[in-house]
Write a protein that holds these residues in place. Structure first.
Motif, PDB file in Angstrom:
ATOM      1  N   GLY A 267      -5.258  10.330   8.857  1.00 29.83           N
ATOM      2  CA  GLY A 267      -4.820  11.350   8.733  1.00 29.83           C
ATOM      3  C   GLY A 267      -3.051  11.414   7.701  1.00 29.83           C
ATOM      4  N   SER A 268      -2.626  10.605   8.046  1.00 30.19           N
ATOM      5  CA  SER A 268      -1.290  10.798   7.878  1.00 30.19           C
ATOM      6  C   SER A 268      -0.922   9.815   6.709  1.00 30.19           C
ATOM      7  CB  SER A 268      -0.368  10.119   8.810  1.00 30.19           C
ATOM      8  OG  SER A 268      -0.925  10.799  10.093  1.00 30.19           O
ATOM      9  N   THR A 269       0.062   9.725   5.775  1.00 31.97           N
ATOM     10  CA  THR A 269       0.359   8.817   4.161  1.00 31.97           C
ATOM     11  C   THR A 269       1.484   9.045   4.678  1.00 31.97           C
ATOM     12  OG1 THR A 269      -1.294  10.785   3.151  1.00 31.97           O
ATOM     13  CG2 THR A 269       0.467   9.298   1.782  1.00 31.97           C
ATOM     14  N   TYR A 270       2.209   7.629   4.423  1.00 30.00           N
ATOM     15  CA  TYR A 270       3.155   7.212   4.544  1.00 30.00           C
ATOM     16  C   TYR A 270       3.571   6.335   3.467  1.00 30.00           C
ATOM     17  CZ  TYR A 270       1.720   7.201   9.202  1.00 30.00           C
ATOM     18  OH  TYR A 270       1.193   7.465  10.502  1.00 30.00           O
ATOM     19  N   GLN A 271       5.071   6.797   2.568  1.00 28.78           N
ATOM     20  CA  GLN A 271       5.380   5.938   0.930  1.00 28.78           C
ATOM     21  C   GLN A 271       6.088   4.794   1.780  1.00 28.78           C
ATOM     22  OE1 GLN A 271       4.609   7.515  -1.484  1.00 28.78           O
ATOM     23  NE2 GLN A 271       3.606   9.535  -0.176  1.00 28.78           N
ATOM     24  N   CYS A 272       5.482   3.853   0.956  1.00 29.12           N
ATOM     25  CA  CYS A 272       6.060   2.208   1.793  1.00 29.12           C
ATOM     26  C   CYS A 272       6.323   1.178   0.252  1.00 29.12           C
ATOM     27  CB  CYS A 272       4.686   1.879   2.228  1.00 29.12           C
ATOM     28  SG  CYS A 272       4.806   2.523   3.696  1.00 29.12           S
ATOM     29  N   ILE A 273       7.455   1.003   0.800  1.00 30.26           N
ATOM     30  CA  ILE A 273       7.107  -0.549  -0.641  1.00 30.26           C
ATOM     31  C   ILE A 273       7.202  -2.175   0.176  1.00 30.26           C
ATOM     32  CG2 ILE A 273       9.347   0.100  -1.381  1.00 30.26           C
ATOM     33  CD1 ILE A 273      11.098  -1.463  -0.223  1.00 30.26           C
ATOM     34  N   LEU A 274       6.346  -3.031  -0.358  1.00 29.65           N
ATOM     35  CA  LEU A 274       5.655  -4.218   0.351  1.00 29.65           C
ATOM     36  C   LEU A 274       6.997  -5.034   0.920  1.00 29.65           C
ATOM     37  CD1 LEU A 274       3.889  -6.375   0.679  1.00 29.65           C
ATOM     38  CD2 LEU A 274       4.302  -7.128  -1.637  1.00 29.65           C
ATOM     39  N   LYS A 275       7.015  -5.553   1.617  1.00 35.11           N
ATOM     40  CA  LYS A 275       8.213  -6.236   2.475  1.00 35.11           C
ATOM     41  C   LYS A 275       7.931  -8.160   3.126  1.00 35.11           C
ATOM     42  CE  LYS A 275      12.535  -6.183   3.437  1.00 35.11           C
ATOM     43  NZ  LYS A 275      13.616  -5.800   3.073  1.00 35.11           N
ATOM     44  N   ASP A 276       6.523  -7.955   3.054  1.00 35.94           N
ATOM     45  CA  ASP A 276       6.832  -9.802   3.983  1.00 35.94           C
ATOM     46  C   ASP A 276       4.838  -9.422   3.507  1.00 35.94           C
ATOM     47  OD1 ASP A 276       7.285 -11.896   4.501  1.00 35.94           O
ATOM     48  OD2 ASP A 276       7.178 -11.768   6.458  1.00 35.94           O
ATOM     49  N   LEU A 277       4.806 -10.954   3.149  1.00 33.95           N
ATOM     50  CA  LEU A 277       3.645 -11.220   3.222  1.00 33.95           C
ATOM     51  C   LEU A 277       2.895 -12.737   3.966  1.00 33.95           C
ATOM     52  CD1 LEU A 277       2.781 -11.018  -0.065  1.00 33.95           C
ATOM     53  CD2 LEU A 277       1.734  -9.652   1.208  1.00 33.95           C
ATOM     54  N   GLN A 278       2.217 -13.110   4.678  1.00 31.98           N
ATOM     55  CA  GLN A 278       1.770 -14.189   4.850  1.00 31.98           C
ATOM     56  C   GLN A 278       0.346 -14.604   4.594  1.00 31.98           C
ATOM     57  OE1 GLN A 278       1.843 -14.410   9.819  1.00 31.98           O
ATOM     58  NE2 GLN A 278       0.545 -16.209   9.924  1.00 31.98           N
ATOM     59  N   PHE A 279       0.356 -15.506   4.379  1.00 38.44           N
ATOM     60  CA  PHE A 279      -0.816 -17.021   4.012  1.00 38.44           C
ATOM     61  C   PHE A 279      -1.075 -18.198   4.452  1.00 38.44           C
ATOM     62  CE2 PHE A 279       0.834 -14.517  -0.212  1.00 38.44           C
ATOM     63  CZ  PHE A 279      -0.222 -13.966  -0.338  1.00 38.44           C
ATOM     64  N   ASP A 280      -2.573 -17.990   4.143  1.00 35.05           N
ATOM     65  CA  ASP A 280      -2.733 -18.908   5.213  1.00 35.05           C
ATOM     66  C   ASP A 280      -2.388 -20.646   4.708  1.00 35.05           C
ATOM     67  OD1 ASP A 280      -4.982 -21.310   5.005  1.00 35.05           O
ATOM     68  OD2 ASP A 280      -5.573 -20.565   7.516  1.00 35.05           O
ATOM     69  N   ARG A 281      -1.943 -21.574   4.450  1.00 34.16           N
ATOM     70  CA  ARG A 281      -1.020 -22.510   4.224  1.00 34.16           C
ATOM     71  C   ARG A 281      -2.346 -23.682   3.170  1.00 34.16           C
ATOM     72  NH1 ARG A 281       2.842 -24.873   8.484  1.00 34.16           N
ATOM     73  NH2 ARG A 281       4.634 -23.499   8.849  1.00 34.16           N
ATOM     74  N   VAL A 282      -3.911 -23.415   3.914  1.00 30.97           N
ATOM     75  CA  VAL A 282      -4.889 -24.509   3.169  1.00 30.97           C
ATOM     76  C   VAL A 282      -5.466 -22.916   2.060  1.00 30.97           C
ATOM     77  CG1 VAL A 282      -6.553 -25.716   3.564  1.00 30.97           C
ATOM     78  CG2 VAL A 282      -4.781 -25.820   4.875  1.00 30.97           C
ATOM     79  N   SER A 283      -6.071 -22.556   2.963  1.00 32.57           N
ATOM     80  CA  SER A 283      -6.848 -21.319   1.755  1.00 32.57           C
ATOM     81  C   SER A 283      -5.929 -20.464   0.776  1.00 32.57           C
ATOM     82  CB  SER A 283      -7.818 -21.112   2.461  1.00 32.57           C
ATOM     83  OG  SER A 283      -7.382 -19.765   3.483  1.00 32.57           O
TER      84      SER A 283
END
Length: 204
Positions: free
Chosen positions: A66-82
């Motif tokens: 029910g709440s809205t947040y204005q954001c920017i992307l800061k960090d990502l984490q990916f699987d090293r294999v897949s």
């Protein structure tokens, strides 16, 4: 600035087992921080794709409980294999609070050095800036029209409005270098002021 809407759900269960279950449902755990409180949520991998797999800088409107947040992307984490997206972090935009963001560079114009036969070499694709949310832009435009052969445009030459550029000012952003053909032409061209070859004396 471009914006996308992401629908998320509050994350109630933590731990490895809960995380594995979320990923089996193609849901990605995420965190929104930087605002009044930290929000832990989950969203579908499909909904996150437009902001994850793009070179563009954009704003995310994240709707959670029910709440809205204005954001920017800061960090990502990916699987090293897949290479699967494992976790995502967003920074909430607060009107009177400066944020650090990485904005793509957009070069415009045809440089005089390229017209003279040189080749434009791009050395940086983005700049790190610090600014209030209202001053953030999709990209930083740099005009290379006056860039001469063997010349450089450096970070210190960029005009970024109300944004503070955090990169070292002497780092080159773009340069025009000689092509192999131009080097060969210069090597074979007669040098200015060189004496013309003397005509052979007539035989007596």
């Amino acid at each position: 600035m471009k914006s996308i809407t992401i629908e998320g759900q509050l994350r109630t269960e933590m731990g490895k087992k809960a995380t594995r279950q979320l990923r089996s449902q193609e849901l990605v755990p995420g965190v929104i921080y930087g605002g009044a409180k930290e929000i832990t949520f989950v969203a579908s991998a499909k909904a996150l794709r437009p902001i994850v797999y793009t070179p563009e800088f954009m704003q995310a409107e994240i709707q959670v409980d029910g709440s809205t947040y204005q954001c920017i992307l800061k960090d990502l984490q990916f699987d090293r294999v897949s290479d699967e997206l494992l976790h995502i972090d967003f920074l909430e935009l607060v009107e009177d609070k400066k944020v650090v963001a990485t904005l793509p560079l957009h070069l415009t114009g045809t440089s005089v050095g390229v017209k003279a036969g040189g080749k434009l070499v791009t050395k940086m694709k983005s700049l790190k800036v610090k600014a209030f949310p209202k001053d953030l832009k999709e990209s930083i435009t740099v005009d290379v029209t006056n860039l001469e052969l063997n010349g450089n445009i450096r970070v210190q030459d960029v005009v970024a409005g109300n944004m503070e550029i955090l990169n070292s000012p002497r780092i080159p952003i773009a340069s025009v270098v000689m092509t192999r053909q131009l080097k060969q032409e210069e090597a074979t061209a007669p040098k200015a002021g060189a004496a013309a070859p003397k005509a052979a004396a007539p035989k007596k």
